[in-house]
Design a protein around this motif. Structure first.
Motif, PDB file in Angstrom:
ATOM      1  N   PRO A 189     -22.689   0.081 -12.302  1.00  0.00           N
ATOM      2  CA  PRO A 189     -22.265  -0.772 -11.177  1.00  0.00           C
ATOM      3  C   PRO A 189     -23.302  -1.824 -10.804  1.00  0.00           C
ATOM      4  O   PRO A 189     -22.943  -2.951 -10.427  1.00  0.00           O
ATOM      5  N   LEU A 190     -24.592  -1.496 -10.930  1.00  0.00           N
ATOM      6  CA  LEU A 190     -25.621  -2.492 -10.632  1.00  0.00           C
ATOM      7  C   LEU A 190     -25.590  -3.644 -11.628  1.00  0.00           C
ATOM      8  O   LEU A 190     -25.771  -4.810 -11.254  1.00  0.00           O
ATOM      9  N   ALA A 191     -25.360  -3.311 -12.888  1.00  0.00           N
ATOM     10  CA  ALA A 191     -25.267  -4.360 -13.914  1.00  0.00           C
ATOM     11  C   ALA A 191     -24.067  -5.272 -13.636  1.00  0.00           C
ATOM     12  O   ALA A 191     -24.140  -6.496 -13.844  1.00  0.00           O
ATOM     13  N   ILE A 192     -22.974  -4.692 -13.166  1.00  0.00           N
ATOM     14  CA  ILE A 192     -21.788  -5.496 -12.841  1.00  0.00           C
ATOM     15  C   ILE A 192     -22.081  -6.441 -11.679  1.00  0.00           C
ATOM     16  O   ILE A 192     -21.753  -7.639 -11.724  1.00  0.00           O
ATOM     17  N   ILE A 193     -22.748  -5.893 -10.644  1.00  0.00           N
ATOM     18  CA  ILE A 193     -23.090  -6.733  -9.487  1.00  0.00           C
ATOM     19  C   ILE A 193     -24.008  -7.877  -9.909  1.00  0.00           C
ATOM     20  O   ILE A 193     -23.807  -9.044  -9.524  1.00  0.00           O
ATOM     21  N   GLN A 194     -24.996  -7.560 -10.716  1.00  0.00           N
ATOM     22  CA  GLN A 194     -25.932  -8.611 -11.156  1.00  0.00           C
ATOM     23  C   GLN A 194     -25.209  -9.646 -12.018  1.00  0.00           C
ATOM     24  O   GLN A 194     -25.480 -10.841 -11.951  1.00  0.00           O
ATOM     25  N   LYS A 253     -24.213 -17.931  -9.477  1.00  0.00           N
ATOM     26  CA  LYS A 253     -25.370 -18.836  -9.433  1.00  0.00           C
ATOM     27  C   LYS A 253     -25.176 -20.012 -10.375  1.00  0.00           C
ATOM     28  O   LYS A 253     -25.527 -21.161 -10.067  1.00  0.00           O
ATOM     29  N   GLU A 254     -24.596 -19.735 -11.536  1.00  0.00           N
ATOM     30  CA  GLU A 254     -24.453 -20.786 -12.552  1.00  0.00           C
ATOM     31  C   GLU A 254     -23.225 -21.667 -12.314  1.00  0.00           C
ATOM     32  O   GLU A 254     -23.244 -22.860 -12.636  1.00  0.00           O
ATOM     33  N   ILE A 296     -29.111 -11.341  -3.404  1.00  0.00           N
ATOM     34  CA  ILE A 296     -28.307 -10.317  -4.093  1.00  0.00           C
ATOM     35  C   ILE A 296     -28.753 -10.177  -5.540  1.00  0.00           C
ATOM     36  O   ILE A 296     -28.936  -9.063  -6.047  1.00  0.00           O
ATOM     37  N   TYR A 297     -28.973 -11.333  -6.197  1.00  0.00           N
ATOM     38  CA  TYR A 297     -29.356 -11.296  -7.614  1.00  0.00           C
ATOM     39  C   TYR A 297     -30.727 -10.638  -7.806  1.00  0.00           C
ATOM     40  O   TYR A 297     -30.894  -9.755  -8.647  1.00  0.00           O
ATOM     41  N   PHE A 310     -34.131  -5.955  -9.273  1.00  0.00           N
ATOM     42  CA  PHE A 310     -35.157  -4.959  -8.953  1.00  0.00           C
ATOM     43  C   PHE A 310     -34.597  -3.544  -9.094  1.00  0.00           C
ATOM     44  O   PHE A 310     -35.232  -2.646  -9.659  1.00  0.00           O
ATOM     45  N   MET A 311     -33.371  -3.326  -8.577  1.00  0.00           N
ATOM     46  CA  MET A 311     -32.774  -1.997  -8.628  1.00  0.00           C
ATOM     47  C   MET A 311     -32.464  -1.584 -10.073  1.00  0.00           C
ATOM     48  O   MET A 311     -32.626  -0.409 -10.440  1.00  0.00           O
ATOM     49  N   LEU A 312     -32.041  -2.520 -10.895  1.00  0.00           N
ATOM     50  CA  LEU A 312     -31.808  -2.201 -12.305  1.00  0.00           C
ATOM     51  C   LEU A 312     -33.099  -1.796 -13.003  1.00  0.00           C
ATOM     52  O   LEU A 312     -33.128  -0.856 -13.803  1.00  0.00           O
TER      53      LEU A 312
END
Length: 400
Positions: free
Chosen positions: A190-195, A202-203, A220-221, A226-228
């Protein structure tokens, strides 16, 4: 006059504390009494026995009674090997009794009552006290042995309890590692999905957002990034702590390998106006190691050096071969580490300030992972640092 049947032959004399004979009580060895009186008891012994004779006198004076001393005495130009008993009878007087054996000496002592009953009684009294004293010592030793046995049993019981506790701690530690691994694994997706969504926005949608919303999006990014990183570190720690550090070793040239990693990290360093320089004393230092794990070590140490260095400073990577070991040092010109924190940085879950010179944050687990990787390869890692003067992290690896 005929001797009584079973009569024991021996010698008994009174001496001063220094061993000088002043009265002969009994002498069955042939010499006249007058020939012995006035002589030193030690002088009667042959040369090999004089040291022992002196020790005998010292023992009598210090312990009040000494026995079972075998000495060679010159009497009437002949050597007589006798076993001696000595007793202090007054403050400055002692009686010396000798016969052919320890048993004969005791029997000869009993015979002396025919000559001087008072002396015989004194001898019996002192011998009884000596024997009682020895019995008391034996009882004390027996009691000490019992106490020691009791303490030993208690120690064994404590060791058993400690073993049980250690087994329980190992079980709990294994459960903790499994929990960390499961939690980190479940959080990673889920963290990878959010990032990923944050990176897409952003892009592609940043122009449509207000400055305030752009700030929120960047937060958020960076937070998910950091959490990943934290989740990846937790996965590494859980694998390593559970003994599942798998090393896929191969031979490779450490110099060219390190050079490539330095080149990859140079752009990151240049963002803080920091320059990385690499030096080595040989063009080819071949090691047999897990390429991916050693890359993880280099990246961690370089990232830390960049994070804690001030803009405009340098980072030096030095690689040398010393005594069949490759030594790598990463030196920065940053904040430095206090002595107190140096003892914590390689310990898991120790709280150490890990904010960079520009506010960069870290998980605090990187150096623990690095330490386990290096030790898993049979190497060592350490740090030399001083607050305000930078840090040098060094590690060794066996050379193939």
């Amino acid at each position: 006059m005929e001797e009584k049947p079973g009569k024991i032959k021996g010698i008994a004399c009174l001496c001063k504390a220094d061993g000088k004979i002043f009265r002969v009580l009994q002498n069955d060895l042939g010499t006249q009494y007058d020939d012995l009186e006035g002589q030193s008891f030690v002088s009667l012994a042959d040369k090999k026995s004089r040291t022992k004779a002196t020790s005998f006198l010292i023992d009598v004076r210090s312990s009040q009674l000494a026995f079972n001393y075998s000495l060679n005495l010159w009497i009437d130009n002949a050597i007589h090997t006798l076993t001696f008993l000595g007793i202090m009878v007054k403050e400055n007087e002692l009686i010396i009794i000798g016969a052919k054996s320890q048993q004969d000496t005791v029997a000869f002592t009993n015979q002396l009552q025919e000559i001087n009953n008072e002396q015989a009684n004194l001898i019996r009294k002192l011998m009884k006290e000596k024997i009682n004293s020895q019995n008391n010592e034996i009882q004390k030793k027996d009691q000490s042995y019992e106490d020691l046995s009791s303490l030993n049993n208690e120690l064994i019981n404590l060791q058993r309890e400690l073993s049980k506790k250690n087994i329980e701690l190992e079980r709990l530690n294994e459960t903790k590692n499994r929990f960390l691994g499961m939690a980190a694994h479940d959080l990673r997706s889920p963290l990878a999905i959010i990032q990923g969504y944050a990176a897409f926005l952003k892009e592609n949608a940043s122009e449509e957002l207000s400055e305030k919303n752009k700030l929120f999006l960047n937060t958020i990014y960076s937070t998910t990034e950091f959490m990943l990183n934290l989740v990846e570190d937790l996965l590494d720690v859980s694998r390593i702590e559970s003994g599942k550090l798998e090393l896929n070793k191969e031979s490779f040239n450490l110099i060219s390998f390190a050079g490539n990693i330095v080149e990859i990290n140079k752009p990151i360093a240049q963002n803080k106006e920091i320059y990385i320089e690499i030096n080595y004393n040989k063009e080819d230092i071949t090691i047999y190691a897990d390429r991916h794990k050693i890359e993880q070590v280099f990246n961690n140490l370089l990232n830390n050096a960049i994070k804690f260095s001030y803009p405009g400073k340098n980072i030096y990577v030095d690689i040398t071969e010393e005594q069949n070991k490759a030594k790598v040092s990463v030196k920065d010109q940053g904040k430095g580490i206090s002595k107190e924190d140096q003892g914590k940085i390689f310990q898991p879950f120790e709280q150490v300030s890990n904010t960079g010179t520009k506010g960069e944050k870290g998980t605090g687990l990187g150096l623990i992972i690095v330490k386990r990787i290096i030790e898993g390869h049979g190497g060592e890692i350490w740090v030399d640092s001083e607050p305000g003067k930078g840090s040098t992290f060094s590690f060794t690896l066996p050379v193939e």
